[in-house]
Design an enzyme around this catalytic site. Structure first.
Site, mmCIF file in Angstrom:
data_model
loop_
_atom_site.group_PDB
_atom_site.id
_atom_site.type_symbol
_atom_site.label_atom_id
_atom_site.label_comp_id
_atom_site.label_asym_id
_atom_site.label_seq_id
_atom_site.Cartn_x
_atom_site.Cartn_y
_atom_site.Cartn_z
ATOM 1 N N PHE A 14 0.960 -0.942 -0.238
ATOM 2 C CA PHE A 14 0.418 0.165 0.215
ATOM 3 C C PHE A 14 0.742 1.311 -0.093
ATOM 4 C CE2 PHE A 14 0.819 -0.395 4.525
ATOM 5 C CZ PHE A 14 0.490 1.331 4.692
ATOM 6 N N LYS A 28 -0.885 -7.436 -8.835
ATOM 7 C CA LYS A 28 -2.083 -7.848 -8.029
ATOM 8 C C LYS A 28 -1.454 -6.387 -6.319
ATOM 9 C CE LYS A 28 -2.161 -8.518 -3.630
ATOM 10 N NZ LYS A 28 -3.386 -7.402 -3.118
ATOM 11 N N GLU A 31 -5.280 -3.705 -1.513
ATOM 12 C CA GLU A 31 -6.180 -3.708 -1.561
ATOM 13 C C GLU A 31 -7.328 -1.954 -0.807
ATOM 14 O OE1 GLU A 31 -5.519 -6.164 1.971
ATOM 15 O OE2 GLU A 31 -5.014 -6.390 0.362
ATOM 16 N N SER A 47 5.799 -6.847 3.905
ATOM 17 C CA SER A 47 6.515 -7.359 5.314
ATOM 18 C C SER A 47 7.193 -9.024 5.456
ATOM 19 C CB SER A 47 5.290 -7.420 6.643
ATOM 20 O OG SER A 47 4.599 -7.680 6.486
ATOM 21 N N CYS A 99 9.316 1.878 3.499
ATOM 22 C CA CYS A 99 10.585 0.666 3.419
ATOM 23 C C CYS A 99 12.355 1.163 4.374
ATOM 24 C CB CYS A 99 10.456 -0.282 3.197
ATOM 25 S SG CYS A 99 10.983 -0.093 1.044
ATOM 26 N N GLU A 151 8.711 -3.187 13.367
ATOM 27 C CA GLU A 151 9.055 -2.320 11.948
ATOM 28 C C GLU A 151 7.741 -1.466 12.677
ATOM 29 O OE1 GLU A 151 8.939 -2.320 7.503
ATOM 30 O OE2 GLU A 151 8.778 -3.838 8.397
#
Length: 495
Positions: free
Chosen positions: A148, A172, A175, A225, A280, A380
């Site tokens: 995302f 993909k 969402e 992740s 990240c 994280e």
């Protein structure tokens, strides 16, 4: 508004009845619902991709590059619209969204040079009148699973290179912010990409598992992740697929006593709180080598006082977090840090945002006197929380960084060239910045970390990206001429 999929050159609705809400993070209002693909929807996209891949792999390099150049022009001309879509669904400020689009454009431009990147080698007369040469050929259909936090840049790390190499792609996206990926697919089609070469299926774990299990998927590129990256790598590898799974991070910025503290403070604020820390490559752990910690913390806090948190369309410095659930999770880390004894120099829970009350707000947060056993250091957080760890020496700083299970990015701030050179050699991290807080490589180098930040062997884009989306073949060739002939039953030798 219902957000569907993009399959075989057009937007379509799927067969699943499951939906997920899409929000404007700055207002907290639902703006639409995205369809969550089932295995049948993934199979439909794979059927289109497999059919298209057979023809696209035979398309000339001239044809492929023509499509990439046209796509580049469309994205460049519509970059403001793309940034607005990112801000509306992710929440990052418009300037940050525009920067994301720019970094994605750089990978498209790299992919435009694919003829050079795919050149093989040739050796004449490896044996008597026998030549050898190498080729790189596409894999077939590849899957890209993107997160995302960069709904434009991360798909563009992979899709242009994969397509330029002659593959078909099933993408993909997250969402949480799916609309940017659908726009990119439409613009690729407008640029001349044949139907089925790029397909987008929206969904969650069900769609991911369907891609990982589908026998037609030859390779998987993932960013997310570390627990999910490990899962994708294991499940995809067990299914015989090539996998590059980029995971999480706990990026350290080491500040030596000789550093320019104003430069370091600017960098810490920029790298710690840009995109609300949902990067990240964000700096989340600042390692201050004494005796600079007091002065450095004061300079960072002074700069934080001038930051505006609010709606990314209002010229603010930092926007909201992506969802209410994620904002609550990051707040819980702040509470955990205080309970563990860290000193909250700036508490982002007290922020007054320039935005609607129902937005997913948390202001920039600064902790001092953080120790390595605290959860705000070990985990994280993926939010605007910067932790200052004090150490007594360069060696202690390096040991701290190398002991961390992650190895994505790191930075050192110093005016000592010898110390910087030693650090880049000794630190066990994949991407290193010297007086550069976010060392994201340019597109012609490759992006990726070490240790628990990467599962797989090859990094994203650059030469590694081309290698990942192709496989090598070596041809040994002899063309007979009148001097050849005769029967010889002896074992062939090189002469």
């Amino acid at each position: 508004m219902t957000i569907g999929h993009f399959i075989d050159g057009k937007r379509v609705n799927g067969s699943s009845e499951r939906r997920a809400d899409v929000f404007d993070p700055a207002t907290g209002r639902r703006t639409g619902q995205v369809e969550l693909a089932c295995a049948a929807d993934v199979a439909r996209a794979m059927e289109a991709a497999e059919r298209a891949a057979r023809a696209w792999r035979d398309a000339s390099l001239a044809k492929r590059t023509a499509v990439l150049f046209a796509f580049r022009e469309l994205v460049n001309a519509r970059r403001e619209r793309l940034a607005e879509v990112v801000t509306a669904e992710h929440g990052k400020v418009l300037a940050d969204a525009a920067g994301e689009v720019q970094r994605g454009l750089e990978v498209i431009e790299y992919a435009c040079g694919i003829p050079s990147a795919l050149r093989g080698g040739f050796s004449e007369n490896v044996s008597t009148e026998i030549d050898s040469y190498s080729l790189r050929q596409p894999l077939g259909v590849v899957a890209v699973i993107s997160p995302f936090n960069f709904p434009v840049m991360v798909p563009l790390w992979f899709v242009p290179v994969a397509v330029a190499c002659g593959n078909a792609v099933v993408l993909k996206p997250s969402e949480k912010d799916p609309s940017a990926a659908l726009l990119l697919a439409e613009w690729f089609a407008e640029a001349g990409l044949p139907d089925g070469v790029l397909n987008v299926v929206n969904g969650d774990k069900e769609a991911v598992d369907a891609l990982l299990d589908h026998p037609g998927v030859k390779a998987v590129s993932f960013v997310g992740s570390t627990p999910v990256a490990r899962y994708v790598h294991q499940r995809g590898s067990l299914a015989g697929k090539r996998v590059q799974a980029l995971g999480g991070a706990k990026n350290h910025m080491v500040v030596l006593p000789d550093a320019d503290l104003d430069l370091a403070a600017d960098a810490a604020v920029n790298a710690g709180f840009g995109s609300a820390g949902e990067r990240c490559m964000a700096i989340s752990a600042l390692v201050a080598v004494e005796p600079v910690a007091d002065a450095l913390v004061a300079k960072i806090a002074e700069r934080m006082a001038g930051l505006r948190t609010g709606d990314g369309r209002r010229g603010c410095d930092m926007g909201p977090l992506v969802t209410a659930a994620h904002a609550a999770k990051v707040r819980s880390y702040v509470e955990s840090g205080i309970a563990a004894g860290a000193v909250p120099v700036v508490d982002g829970r007290d922020v007054t945002p320039d935005g609607e009350a129902d937005g997913f707000w948390l202001g920039p947060t600064l902790f001092d006197h953080v120790t390595p056993h605290m959860s705000i250091y070990t985990e994280e957080i993926f939010g605007p929380v910067l932790s200052v760890v004090r150490v007594g020496s360069y060696d202690e700083a390096v040991d701290l960084v190398n002991a961390n299970p992650y190895g994505n990015g790191t930075a050192i701030f110093t005016n000592d060239g010898g110390a910087a050179r030693r650090y880049q050699h000794e630190v066990e991290v994949g991407m290193v910045g010297i007086n550069v807080p976010i060392p994201v490589p340019m597109a012609y180098y490759s992006f990726g970390g070490w240790k628990a930040s990467l599962f797989g062997d090859l990094h994203a884009h650059g030469a590694d990206g081309v290698a990942f989306f192709t496989r090598g073949k070596v041809v040994t060739s002899r063309w007979l001429d009148p001097r050849h002939g005769g029967v010889n039953l002896g074992f062939p030798t090189q002469t």
